[in-house]
Design a protein around this motif. Structure first.
Motif, PDB file in Angstrom:
ATOM      1  N   MET A 124       0.845  -1.199   0.000  1.00 55.98           N
ATOM      2  CA  MET A 124       0.000   0.000   0.000  1.00 55.98           C
ATOM      3  C   MET A 124       0.881   1.249   0.000  1.00 55.98           C
ATOM      4  O   MET A 124       1.814   1.359   0.808  1.00 55.98           O
ATOM      5  N   ASN A 125       0.598   2.183  -0.869  1.00 57.58           N
ATOM      6  CA  ASN A 125       1.387   3.407  -0.967  1.00 57.58           C
ATOM      7  C   ASN A 125       0.759   4.483  -0.076  1.00 57.58           C
ATOM      8  O   ASN A 125      -0.136   5.218  -0.486  1.00 57.58           O
ATOM      9  N   TYR A 126       1.251   4.571   1.149  1.00 59.26           N
ATOM     10  CA  TYR A 126       0.695   5.532   2.092  1.00 59.26           C
ATOM     11  C   TYR A 126       0.963   6.975   1.688  1.00 59.26           C
ATOM     12  O   TYR A 126       0.250   7.887   2.102  1.00 59.26           O
ATOM     13  N   GLN A 127       2.009   7.198   0.879  1.00 58.05           N
ATOM     14  CA  GLN A 127       2.375   8.567   0.513  1.00 58.05           C
ATOM     15  C   GLN A 127       1.240   9.311  -0.200  1.00 58.05           C
ATOM     16  O   GLN A 127       1.099  10.519  -0.055  1.00 58.05           O
ATOM     17  N   VAL A 128       0.444   8.584  -0.964  1.00 56.55           N
ATOM     18  CA  VAL A 128      -0.614   9.253  -1.723  1.00 56.55           C
ATOM     19  C   VAL A 128      -1.736   9.764  -0.812  1.00 56.55           C
ATOM     20  O   VAL A 128      -2.550  10.585  -1.224  1.00 56.55           O
ATOM     21  N   TYR A 129      -1.771   9.261   0.437  1.00 55.23           N
ATOM     22  CA  TYR A 129      -2.815   9.682   1.364  1.00 55.23           C
ATOM     23  C   TYR A 129      -2.372  10.837   2.259  1.00 55.23           C
ATOM     24  O   TYR A 129      -3.185  11.426   2.971  1.00 55.23           O
ATOM     25  N   LEU A 130      -1.095  11.145   2.242  1.00 53.91           N
ATOM     26  CA  LEU A 130      -0.569  12.140   3.179  1.00 53.91           C
ATOM     27  C   LEU A 130      -0.739  13.559   2.656  1.00 53.91           C
ATOM     28  O   LEU A 130      -0.623  13.822   1.460  1.00 53.91           O
ATOM     29  N   SER A 131      -0.984  14.468   3.563  1.00 50.92           N
ATOM     30  CA  SER A 131      -1.083  15.888   3.229  1.00 50.92           C
ATOM     31  C   SER A 131       0.258  16.400   2.706  1.00 50.92           C
ATOM     32  O   SER A 131       1.310  16.105   3.271  1.00 50.92           O
ATOM     33  N   LYS A 132       0.213  17.157   1.626  1.00 45.85           N
ATOM     34  CA  LYS A 132       1.441  17.742   1.083  1.00 45.85           C
ATOM     35  C   LYS A 132       2.088  18.681   2.091  1.00 45.85           C
ATOM     36  O   LYS A 132       3.320  18.727   2.208  1.00 45.85           O
ATOM     37  N   LYS A 170       3.812  16.597   4.805  1.00 45.18           N
ATOM     38  CA  LYS A 170       5.012  15.916   4.317  1.00 45.18           C
ATOM     39  C   LYS A 170       6.211  16.842   4.233  1.00 45.18           C
ATOM     40  O   LYS A 170       7.350  16.410   4.373  1.00 45.18           O
TER      41      LYS A 170
END
Length: 388
Positions: free
Chosen positions: A1-9, A12
């Motif tokens: 699962m790519n958690y990065q796509v769910y994180l706020s810019k 991050k």
């Protein structure tokens, strides 16, 4: 699962604290003398602890008003008038917060729209730029230097102002340099602020810890009450860091918007701890003075010692930090801090953690015993001697 796509810019892009990096490393080692984290080595005075214990026994465990206990706000109002000649109404111009950090967060969230710029005098505490960013603003560093003891000038401020500038953040005495801005210097800054119609967010958490001059708050300067947000608390001056109690004082037009944010994010500061804060303001002046006198002796000792070692260090006017230059060693701030920790087990914080103009310096906290400071200076002398 790519958690990065769910994180706020926005989330991050926030960088971890440079202070915590070295604190965590030092805590994993034995026999380390830490001059890293800015926390009083004094225990909270007994009268404050006793009052808080009694409040628990008496059942003060419910919510309070969102802005805090009226009794505490009245004490804060009296304290600000008594100590800093600043008049704020307890009813609607003071909010009790969960530490000064939350007060800063509320101030920036209340003030900033996307793209608004905030001038931050650097070197600066590590959270300032991130708090501005998280509120949608753009932090603009104003670099100072050791030539005048890291004091910001009106020329430097003028140079940083654009049509997007909304506020300037001042911290006096400063973390990490200990630099104190007196009334004359603040008056000059106030003139620029009024000229460009800016707001001042004034972090005064170290106001009780000034050593050579009587503390001046920019809000007491003519024409500045209406454009100043005062941030303060109990952590540093009253040795109450773990209590997480602070406050913000500002014109009601500001505080009433901050209060809405506070209602939906925090509700209120812990009830029983607010009773301890009341006791701190009423009956702890002697304890505060004793701590300040101890810090003053330590400051004088560590400044003299660092200069004798060959690490040029100005004498700070307040807080409990010194900011010596390590440029003579030929090492970067990170290299100096890492090698000193590994070779001599003394923890300091690299100056570049507080902004790029901090490169070539390290922050040392003297909020530790004189015996520990003396041993730390011996170890630093040994370390510097190996570099010659």
């Amino acid at each position: 699962m790519n958690y990065q796509v769910y994180l706020s810019k926005t989330a991050k892009q926030i960088q971890p604290s440079g202070i915590r990096k070295f604190f965590d490393l030092a805590s994993s080692m034995k026999d380390v003398i830490s001059l890293g984290v800015g926390e009083p080595d004094f225990i909270t005075p007994w009268n404050i602890r006793e009052t808080t214990i009694a409040s628990l026994e008496e059942g003060y465990t419910s919510y309070t008003a969102n802005a805090g206990l009226m009794e505490l706000r009245q004490e804060i109002s009296a304290y600000l008038e008594r100590r800093f000649h600043a008049s704020y109404a307890a009813e609607d111009e003071i909010i009790v917060t969960v530490g000064a950090s939350q007060a800063l967060d509320l101030a920036f969230r209340m003030l900033l729209n996307t793209g608004d710029e905030v001038l931050i005098v650097e070197p600066a505490f590590v959270s300032y730029a991130s708090l501005v960013t998280m509120a949608g603003g753009t932090p603009i560093p104003i670099s100072t230097n050791a030539d005048n003891g890291f004091k910001v000038t009106v020329e430097q401020i003028e140079k940083g102002i654009t049509d997007k500038t909304k506020a300037i953040l001042l911290c006096s005495p400063n973390n990490p340099t200990g630099t104190y801005l007196n009334e004359e210097e603040l008056t000059k800054i106030a003139q620029v602020v009024k000229k460009h119609d800016l707001i001042v967010v004034s972090d005064e958490i170290y106001a009780e810890l000034t050593y050579d001059e009587v503390y001046s708050s920019i809000t007491s300067i003519e024409g500045m009450y209406e454009r100043t947000i005062v941030i303060n608390g109990f952590s540093k001056g009253f040795a109450m860091t773990g209590w997480r109690l602070g406050f913000v004082a500002a014109p009601r037009e500001f505080t009433q918007v901050m209060l809405k944010i506070h209602q939906f994010t925090t509700m209120c500061a812990p009830h029983m701890l607010q009773h301890g804060a009341i006791e701190a303001l009423r009956n702890s002046a002697d304890n505060v003075e004793n701590m300040k006198n101890n810090y003053r002796r330590r400051r004088n000792y560590i400044v003299q010692s660092l200069n004798m070692i060959g690490l040029n260090c100005h004498t700070p006017g307040g807080a409990f930090y010194v900011f010596p230059s390590i440029k003579s060693t030929g090492l970067t701030s990170d290299e100096f801090a890492e090698q000193l920790l590994k070779q001599e087990k003394v923890a300091v914080v690299p100056g570049n953690a507080f902004g790029q103009c901090g490169e070539g310096y390290v922050r040392c906290s003297y909020a530790t015993s004189m015996e520990q400071l003396q041993e730390a200076m011996k170890r630093m002398q040994r370390f510097v001697d190996t570099l010659v």
